[in-house]
Design a protein around this motif. Structure first.
Motif, mmCIF file in Angstrom:
data_model
loop_
_atom_site.group_PDB
_atom_site.id
_atom_site.type_symbol
_atom_site.label_atom_id
_atom_site.label_comp_id
_atom_site.label_asym_id
_atom_site.label_seq_id
_atom_site.Cartn_x
_atom_site.Cartn_y
_atom_site.Cartn_z
ATOM 1 N N TYR A 64 0.866 -1.181 0.000
ATOM 2 C CA TYR A 64 0.000 0.000 0.000
ATOM 3 C C TYR A 64 0.901 1.228 0.000
ATOM 4 O O TYR A 64 1.752 1.392 0.874
ATOM 5 N N GLY A 123 -3.305 1.623 -3.358
ATOM 6 C CA GLY A 123 -3.250 2.874 -2.610
ATOM 7 C C GLY A 123 -4.528 3.664 -2.746
ATOM 8 O O GLY A 123 -5.537 3.169 -3.254
ATOM 9 N N THR A 175 -9.489 2.715 1.591
ATOM 10 C CA THR A 175 -8.236 2.625 2.341
ATOM 11 C C THR A 175 -8.254 1.444 3.299
ATOM 12 O O THR A 175 -7.285 0.681 3.376
ATOM 13 N N LEU A 186 -7.968 -1.922 1.313
ATOM 14 C CA LEU A 186 -6.666 -2.128 0.680
ATOM 15 C C LEU A 186 -5.525 -2.218 1.698
ATOM 16 O O LEU A 186 -4.589 -2.999 1.499
ATOM 17 N N LEU A 187 -5.609 -1.446 2.773
ATOM 18 C CA LEU A 187 -4.602 -1.579 3.834
ATOM 19 C C LEU A 187 -4.664 -2.961 4.474
ATOM 20 O O LEU A 187 -3.624 -3.578 4.733
ATOM 21 N N SER A 220 -2.973 -5.529 2.323
ATOM 22 C CA SER A 220 -1.562 -5.309 1.994
ATOM 23 C C SER A 220 -0.653 -6.091 2.941
ATOM 24 O O SER A 220 -1.007 -6.403 4.071
ATOM 25 N N VAL A 232 3.297 -1.438 4.063
ATOM 26 C CA VAL A 232 2.869 -0.073 3.744
ATOM 27 C C VAL A 232 4.103 0.805 3.608
ATOM 28 O O VAL A 232 5.002 0.748 4.442
#
Length: 148
Positions: free
Chosen positions: A6, A34, A71, A74-75, A78, A81
């Motif tokens: 991310y 992102g 966010t 997707l975070l 991931s 980051v």
């Protein structure tokens, strides 16, 4: 092995494209996700989905709900980051995303110029790695894949 990374940070410069282009040269697989990088789309997504809002505050609230959803998903998906703190723009979203990464126990690489050392000292100490350039961040990722 493929890592999903991310890329948190401002959306006004091409720092993400530089990382993505450099990553194409590497002998392993990196997937980048992102925030919405198209500023108008990010600002208008609430009204696109929920309809015209009565004022700019509610328009921002509607867009924020959807941007926060993106966010969060997707975070969560991931593996790592990378959060860039630049000098040109306000960095509130970067700080929020970096903090969320820490809360989720996601490995965090913080990119910040030396000029921002003092302002970001506490966050920098919480990050797994702090570097000054996107190239150093990608070199840090490359080290993960290095054979012993």
């Amino acid at each position: 092995m493929e890592l999903t990374i991310y890329l948190a940070g401002e959306i006004h410069s091409d720092w993400r494209e530089k990382i993505k282009n450099q990553a194409k040269e590497l002998p392993y697989s990196l997937k980048f996700v992102g925030p919405m990088e198209h500023h108008n789309r990010s600002d208008n997504i609430g009204e696109e989905i929920l309809g015209k809002q009565p004022n700019s505050i509610l328009k921002d609230d509607a867009a924020s709900s959807l941007n926060n959803l993106r966010t969060q998903v997707l975070l969560n998906k991931s593996d790592l980051v990378i959060a860039l703190f630049g000098e040109q723009y306000k960095q509130w979203n970067t700080a929020m995303d970096a903090s969320a990464a820490l809360t989720l126990n996601k490995p965090l690489i913080l990119i910040r110029p030396e000029k921002l050392h003092h302002a970001l000292k506490e966050l920098s100490r919480k990050a797994d790695v702090t570097v000054e350039t996107p190239e150093q961040a990608l070199q840090s990722v490359s080290y993960i894949f290095e054979e012993a």
